[in-house]
Design an enzyme around this catalytic site. Sequence first.
Site, mmCIF file in Angstrom:
data_model
loop_
_atom_site.group_PDB
_atom_site.id
_atom_site.type_symbol
_atom_site.label_atom_id
_atom_site.label_comp_id
_atom_site.label_asym_id
_atom_site.label_seq_id
_atom_site.Cartn_x
_atom_site.Cartn_y
_atom_site.Cartn_z
ATOM 1 N N LYS A 208 28.500 -47.875 13.017
ATOM 2 C CA LYS A 208 29.892 -47.657 12.631
ATOM 3 C C LYS A 208 30.520 -46.593 13.538
ATOM 4 O O LYS A 208 31.595 -46.778 14.081
ATOM 5 C CB LYS A 208 29.936 -47.220 11.163
ATOM 6 C CG LYS A 208 31.318 -46.955 10.634
ATOM 7 C CD LYS A 208 31.279 -46.698 9.135
ATOM 8 C CE LYS A 208 32.618 -46.189 8.659
ATOM 9 N NZ LYS A 208 32.649 -45.911 7.229
ATOM 10 N N GLU A 214 19.784 -41.787 16.644
ATOM 11 C CA GLU A 214 18.687 -42.761 16.700
ATOM 12 C C GLU A 214 19.140 -44.046 17.386
ATOM 13 O O GLU A 214 18.478 -44.579 18.279
ATOM 14 C CB GLU A 214 18.199 -43.114 15.285
ATOM 15 C CG GLU A 214 17.499 -41.990 14.546
ATOM 16 C CD GLU A 214 18.446 -41.164 13.703
ATOM 17 O OE1 GLU A 214 19.639 -41.038 14.050
ATOM 18 O OE2 GLU A 214 17.979 -40.621 12.680
ATOM 19 N N GLY A 268 28.987 -47.409 5.295
ATOM 20 C CA GLY A 268 27.798 -47.947 5.958
ATOM 21 C C GLY A 268 26.941 -48.789 5.031
ATOM 22 O O GLY A 268 26.544 -49.907 5.357
ATOM 23 N N ARG A 269 26.660 -48.270 3.834
ATOM 24 C CA ARG A 269 25.762 -48.983 2.908
ATOM 25 C C ARG A 269 26.449 -50.145 2.204
ATOM 26 O O ARG A 269 25.826 -50.846 1.414
ATOM 27 C CB ARG A 269 25.159 -47.995 1.914
ATOM 28 C CG ARG A 269 26.174 -47.137 1.183
ATOM 29 C CD ARG A 269 25.504 -45.955 0.473
ATOM 30 N NE ARG A 269 26.448 -45.029 -0.128
ATOM 31 C CZ ARG A 269 27.029 -44.021 0.501
ATOM 32 N NH1 ARG A 269 26.793 -43.808 1.780
ATOM 33 N NH2 ARG A 269 27.864 -43.224 -0.120
ATOM 34 N N GLU A 354 22.053 -42.980 -1.824
ATOM 35 C CA GLU A 354 23.022 -42.334 -0.928
ATOM 36 C C GLU A 354 24.392 -42.286 -1.617
ATOM 37 O O GLU A 354 25.193 -41.400 -1.363
ATOM 38 C CB GLU A 354 23.115 -43.070 0.426
ATOM 39 C CG GLU A 354 23.617 -42.181 1.551
ATOM 40 C CD GLU A 354 23.564 -42.823 2.939
ATOM 41 O OE1 GLU A 354 24.311 -43.784 3.174
ATOM 42 O OE2 GLU A 354 22.782 -42.367 3.781
ATOM 43 N N HIS A 385 -0.931 -55.004 -8.718
ATOM 44 C CA HIS A 385 -2.286 -54.593 -8.338
ATOM 45 C C HIS A 385 -2.271 -53.230 -7.676
ATOM 46 O O HIS A 385 -3.222 -52.853 -6.988
ATOM 47 C CB HIS A 385 -2.895 -55.654 -7.414
ATOM 48 C CG HIS A 385 -3.009 -56.978 -8.110
ATOM 49 N ND1 HIS A 385 -4.096 -57.331 -8.873
ATOM 50 C CD2 HIS A 385 -2.125 -58.000 -8.216
ATOM 51 C CE1 HIS A 385 -3.887 -58.534 -9.388
ATOM 52 N NE2 HIS A 385 -2.692 -58.959 -9.010
ATOM 53 N N LYS A 513 20.521 -33.434 10.384
ATOM 54 C CA LYS A 513 20.934 -33.929 11.710
ATOM 55 C C LYS A 513 21.190 -32.752 12.649
ATOM 56 O O LYS A 513 20.778 -32.754 13.801
ATOM 57 C CB LYS A 513 22.228 -34.746 11.608
ATOM 58 C CG LYS A 513 22.071 -36.123 10.995
ATOM 59 C CD LYS A 513 23.403 -36.881 11.094
ATOM 60 C CE LYS A 513 23.416 -38.132 10.245
ATOM 61 N NZ LYS A 513 24.719 -38.776 10.146
HETATM 62 O O1 F6P Z 1 23.090 -40.760 8.142
HETATM 63 C C1 F6P Z 1 23.573 -41.600 7.147
HETATM 64 C C2 F6P Z 1 24.454 -42.676 7.696
HETATM 65 O O2 F6P Z 1 25.701 -42.154 7.976
HETATM 66 C C3 F6P Z 1 24.543 -43.853 6.738
HETATM 67 O O3 F6P Z 1 25.462 -43.653 5.743
HETATM 68 C C4 F6P Z 1 24.864 -44.953 7.678
HETATM 69 O O4 F6P Z 1 24.624 -46.195 7.086
HETATM 70 C C5 F6P Z 1 23.926 -44.639 8.817
HETATM 71 O O5 F6P Z 1 23.928 -43.237 8.893
HETATM 72 C C6 F6P Z 1 24.266 -45.244 10.146
HETATM 73 O O6 F6P Z 1 25.502 -44.822 10.630
HETATM 74 P P1 F6P Z 1 26.208 -45.572 11.840
HETATM 75 O O7 F6P Z 1 26.456 -46.970 11.452
HETATM 76 O O8 F6P Z 1 27.473 -44.797 12.104
HETATM 77 O O9 F6P Z 1 25.272 -45.501 13.037
#
Ligand code: F6P
Length: 549
Positions: A208, A214, A268-269, A354, A385, A513
């Site tokens: 987003k 990452e 995002g979620r 979240e 199990h 972060k």
């Molecule tokens: O760190 C949490 C978060 O902001 C989530 O809410 C989101 O889904 C994820 O990181 C990824 O964010 P982006 O789509 O901006 O890379």
Amino acid sequence: MPQSNLTDAPAFQALIQHFAEAKEWQMRTLFSQQSDRFNRFSIETAGLLLDYSKNRLNEKTMDLLFQLARECDLESKRSAMFSGEKINTTENRAVLHTALRLPRGASLVVDGQDVVPEVHAVLDHIKAFSDRVRSGQWTGCTGQAITDIVNIGIGGSDLGPEMTCRALRPFVHPRLTMHFVSNVDGHDLDAVLAKVPSESTLFIIASKTFTTRETMMNAQSARSWFLQAHAEPDLPRHFVAVSTNTEAVRSFGIDTENMFPFWDWVGGRYSVWSAIGLPLALAIGFEGFSEFLAGAHAMDQHFQTAPLEKNMPVILGLIGIWYRNFFGSSSLSIAPYHQDLSQFPAYLQQLDMESNGKRVTAAGQPVSTATCPIVWGDVGTNGQHAYFQLLHQGTDVTPVDFIAALKAAHDLEGHHMVLLANCFAQSEAFMRGKTAEEVRVEMRAQQIPDEKIESLLPHRVFPGNRPSNTILMDKLAPSTLGALIALYEHKTFVQGVIWGINSFDQWGVELGKVLAKNIEAELTGAAHPDAHDGSTNGLIARAKISLSE
Ligand code: F6P
């Protein structure tokens, strides 16, 4: 009633009184007193059946919970969300994932602009692109059709696409293999790159913000890997982006013609319905993706219009409140009896935890009750199990949501009946338990001596009275999966309203972060031996010894 403290709400106080009595109830007795309990406490909509009869509640419990929902203004807050009011107050944003599933021709004006045509313009782009990739018309730089799709994203930009592609595995195009890379741990990307042919692989960089450390690191590494075998002008055929950040996408080197946008009003979620769902559209085709959206829309309409008493997400949410805030249950186990839903518990972890893992109200005051439970789980029958022992005989009462499809997508003989039998048996066992007398009778029938029976008795008794919901669908298909996800989204919303929190921000992820950025600089550059606490300094110093070897 917008109360400052949830505990001050009259219905909450009435529920405290009611709980004093309800906590003693045995579900076995409730079932024997009400032979039609299943009919009274089950509801069917949008292709889903929710049986909530195996819970420690009666009509009065539900009435008080509905009253609580009304006192917390659930109905007006629901309207505020659907109409695009800026209910995410800390980020000054509307919350409109429901607009992503509105049919073409609908209208929803936000900030003076109808968002539905924009949503459908992006859907048209997704359709055109996914059709070309699936038909083989879109080729890699050597003219080969795409065989492998690698989605690089994390959190909401990974969990939704990955979970849904896995859930709808039988619908995936036979030429396409879907891969998902999320972890900054290079082992994740490395393992995928070792498997995919660069000339027929399509990378989707999904973020987003297009700034997430990452994702950007994985995207850069994938890009370098690709350029070891191909030239820069070949990149646009192999890299596309899903983002709200056009500038960052352009400077990464992706042709913005191949950028699929979405909007800041999609959290995002809650984004799998947006262009973040591109991997799913590629995997199952645009028609399937449209059915997925339509399933969610059917649940939206139900949630928006059904009276609270007959409203599936409201009921599911309120039952969760009953256990969290009155029984004190600190976790909720999700048990999908469907291998293809193996990632659903992880998906719900982000959605629920979240969203509602908050300790202050939307007004910034400390909450007066516990909020989101820990959400966890795994597929049945595997969990049986492993950790079901604790669910049956441990010291905590953990509510369980069972999820199953009545029809299988395979024709292996017998498997599906065994699976369903286990699903239903577990909820029955949680509810009934096994009394000392039942254990004695059973052991006597096996000719076990009385002395041995008595010594084993405490171990073999099941307390029972352990609650569960069961959600059934005819089969796991795009529309039922859409409805199932939307059910849990709205359940999360209902609980956030009761707790009076903002379910749509996530400030809690920020601190780590920032600290990671500082530590990264110290691990790779000059260390500042006293910059942190003793433990963190010690860990950094120890790591540097190994890293320098
Ligand atoms: O760190 C949490 C978060 O902001 C989530 O809410 C989101 O889904 C994820 O990181 C990824 O964010 P982006 O789509 O901006 O890379």
